[in-house]
Design an enzyme around this catalytic site. Structure first.
Site, PDB file in Angstrom:
ATOM      1  N   ASP A  34     -35.830  91.665 -19.391  1.00  0.00           N
ATOM      2  CA  ASP A  34     -35.385  90.395 -19.643  1.00  0.00           C
ATOM      3  C   ASP A  34     -36.435  90.144 -20.973  1.00  0.00           C
ATOM      4  O   ASP A  34     -37.466  90.603 -20.870  1.00  0.00           O
ATOM      5  CB  ASP A  34     -35.364  89.289 -18.880  1.00  0.00           C
ATOM      6  CG  ASP A  34     -34.900  87.956 -19.447  1.00  0.00           C
ATOM      7  OD1 ASP A  34     -33.605  87.937 -20.223  1.00  0.00           O
ATOM      8  OD2 ASP A  34     -35.591  86.787 -19.402  1.00  0.00           O
ATOM      9  N   SER A  35     -36.166  89.286 -21.898  1.00  0.00           N
ATOM     10  CA  SER A  35     -36.870  88.730 -22.867  1.00  0.00           C
ATOM     11  C   SER A  35     -38.045  87.906 -22.284  1.00  0.00           C
ATOM     12  O   SER A  35     -38.936  87.988 -23.048  1.00  0.00           O
ATOM     13  CB  SER A  35     -36.225  88.063 -24.096  1.00  0.00           C
ATOM     14  OG  SER A  35     -35.640  86.681 -23.164  1.00  0.00           O
ATOM     15  N   TYR A  90     -35.217  85.899 -27.750  1.00  0.00           N
ATOM     16  CA  TYR A  90     -34.285  86.886 -28.435  1.00  0.00           C
ATOM     17  C   TYR A  90     -33.425  86.046 -29.219  1.00  0.00           C
ATOM     18  O   TYR A  90     -32.761  86.507 -29.974  1.00  0.00           O
ATOM     19  CB  TYR A  90     -33.946  87.944 -27.410  1.00  0.00           C
ATOM     20  CG  TYR A  90     -34.744  89.073 -27.014  1.00  0.00           C
ATOM     21  CD1 TYR A  90     -36.292  89.197 -27.235  1.00  0.00           C
ATOM     22  CD2 TYR A  90     -34.467  90.376 -26.510  1.00  0.00           C
ATOM     23  CE1 TYR A  90     -37.187  90.069 -26.964  1.00  0.00           C
ATOM     24  CE2 TYR A  90     -35.335  91.068 -26.200  1.00  0.00           C
ATOM     25  CZ  TYR A  90     -36.594  91.073 -26.525  1.00  0.00           C
ATOM     26  OH  TYR A  90     -37.368  92.210 -25.903  1.00  0.00           O
ATOM     27  N   CYS A 148     -30.443  90.163 -19.374  1.00  0.00           N
ATOM     28  CA  CYS A 148     -30.335  89.144 -20.349  1.00  0.00           C
ATOM     29  C   CYS A 148     -29.298  89.156 -21.125  1.00  0.00           C
ATOM     30  O   CYS A 148     -28.786  90.438 -21.696  1.00  0.00           O
ATOM     31  CB  CYS A 148     -31.548  89.604 -21.304  1.00  0.00           C
ATOM     32  SG  CYS A 148     -31.690  88.769 -22.932  1.00  0.00           S
ATOM     33  N   GLU A 163     -39.250  79.038 -20.934  1.00  0.00           N
ATOM     34  CA  GLU A 163     -40.676  79.849 -21.096  1.00  0.00           C
ATOM     35  C   GLU A 163     -42.267  79.121 -21.140  1.00  0.00           C
ATOM     36  O   GLU A 163     -42.725  79.769 -20.862  1.00  0.00           O
ATOM     37  CB  GLU A 163     -40.443  80.785 -22.508  1.00  0.00           C
ATOM     38  CG  GLU A 163     -39.408  81.706 -22.447  1.00  0.00           C
ATOM     39  CD  GLU A 163     -39.839  82.764 -21.726  1.00  0.00           C
ATOM     40  OE1 GLU A 163     -41.080  83.255 -21.611  1.00  0.00           O
ATOM     41  OE2 GLU A 163     -38.961  83.273 -20.938  1.00  0.00           O
ATOM     42  N   CYS A 211     -26.891  82.654 -19.701  1.00  0.00           N
ATOM     43  CA  CYS A 211     -28.407  83.140 -20.052  1.00  0.00           C
ATOM     44  C   CYS A 211     -28.952  82.890 -19.030  1.00  0.00           C
ATOM     45  O   CYS A 211     -28.888  82.076 -18.162  1.00  0.00           O
ATOM     46  CB  CYS A 211     -28.904  82.239 -21.154  1.00  0.00           C
ATOM     47  SG  CYS A 211     -30.690  82.340 -21.379  1.00  0.00           S
ATOM     48  N   HIS A 236     -31.982  82.683 -18.153  1.00  0.00           N
ATOM     49  CA  HIS A 236     -33.000  81.541 -18.112  1.00  0.00           C
ATOM     50  C   HIS A 236     -32.392  80.179 -17.555  1.00  0.00           C
ATOM     51  O   HIS A 236     -33.281  79.520 -16.846  1.00  0.00           O
ATOM     52  CB  HIS A 236     -33.537  81.206 -19.329  1.00  0.00           C
ATOM     53  CG  HIS A 236     -34.539  82.097 -19.932  1.00  0.00           C
ATOM     54  ND1 HIS A 236     -34.191  83.488 -20.403  1.00  0.00           N
ATOM     55  CD2 HIS A 236     -35.918  82.127 -20.039  1.00  0.00           C
ATOM     56  CE1 HIS A 236     -35.508  84.067 -20.497  1.00  0.00           C
ATOM     57  NE2 HIS A 236     -36.454  83.363 -20.771  1.00  0.00           N
TER      58      HIS A 236
END
Ligand code: DGL
Length: 273
Positions: free
Chosen positions: A10-11, A42, A73, A158, A192, A194
């Protein structure tokens, strides 16, 4: 058998939501998680950039012994997967496989809706790629799909701000935008990896009658099925039940943030790009 873990990419931290489900359902395999935290997010980057970054990370995972890599991702799945599968793998590793998260999700999404109106919450990159519109049309052409890009949600996760009051504001804003597109939406997809970290906040502002789908369990079920249908690949994946974490940025920071989510301390290693 030599160490040939399943790679999960994943990013940043989002793919951990998928890894958690994979380890829960298929604990016998070895796994390596790679988060490209140095270059996240990303979702706001160009097609070429996401493709280049994703390919680099996949090659790193190949060098670590992975025969099978899951792009956990959506943005990478939308912008890089097809090129990697069709243009790169035949040259660099014809016997290895890279799978994404969009296809398994679109194969089942129609089973959850009664009204036929589904909402997709995703990064700007995933939304503008129109991958969900194209893929859902293949499996469930009768569905009407509404999309909303939520560019602030990945940075909130993040930066460890997903439980903050600031997160409430941006969650409300994007849910309002999406629901205004159709009052008949009865299924929301967190497209997504996240976003499941924001689920408690999303659940609070979405009517109870609406189903909210995260991808972890969907991808784990799909991978189980894939490995059953591909015994040759299954035989290539080592089964020592181990877990290793790599990040392209600070391993200390990764360990701290990922540990909160993972529920136990995470020791990560630095992967130099
Ligand atoms: N977890 C990634 C996804 O599913 C986040 C992309 C990003 O880094 O913006 O799309």
């Amino acid at each position: 058998m030599s160490y040939q873990p399943i790679g999960v990419f994943d990013s940043g931290y989002g793919g951990l939501t998928v890894l958690k489900s994979l380890v829960g359902k298929l604990p016998q395999y070895d796994y390596i998680y790679l988060g490209d935290n140095a270059r996240t997010p990303y979702g706001t980057r160009s097609f070429d950039t996401v493709y280049q970054y994703t390919l680099e990370c996949v090659q790193h995972l190949f060098r670590k012994g992975c025969q099978l890599v899951i792009l956990a991702c959506n943005t990478a799945s939308a912008k890089a997967l097809r090129n990697i599968q069709q243009l790169d793998l035949p040259h660099i590793a014809p016997e290895r496989r890279v799978l994404g998260v969009i296809r398994p999700t679109t194969e089942v999404i129609g089973h959850y809706t009664k009204t036929g109106h589904v909402g997709i919450l995703a990064t700007r990159g995933t939304v503008t790629s129109e991958s969900y519109l194209v893929e859902i049309e293949k499996f469930f052409p009768e569905l009407t799909v509404f999309q909303e890009a939520c560019p602030m949600w990945v940075p909130l996760v993040e930066n460890g701000e997903y439980q903050s009051a600031g997160a409430d504001y941006f969650v409300q804003q994007h849910i309002d935008h999406l629901m205004r597109q159709s009052p008949d939406i009865d299924t929301l997809l967190l497209a997504c990896t996240h976003y499941p970290l924001l689920l408690p906040k999303i659940r609070k502002v979405v009517p109870e009658s609406i189903t909210i789908l995260s991808q972890g369990d969907i991808v784990a079920t799909s991978l189980t099925d894939y490995l059953r249908r591909h015994p040759d690949m299954d035989a290539q994946c080592s089964k020592g039940g181990t877990l290793q974490f790599y990040t392209t940025d600070s391993p200390t920071e990764f360990g701290r943030q990922a540990g909160v989510f993972w529920g136990e301390p995470v020791e990560a290693e630095w992967l130099k790009l």
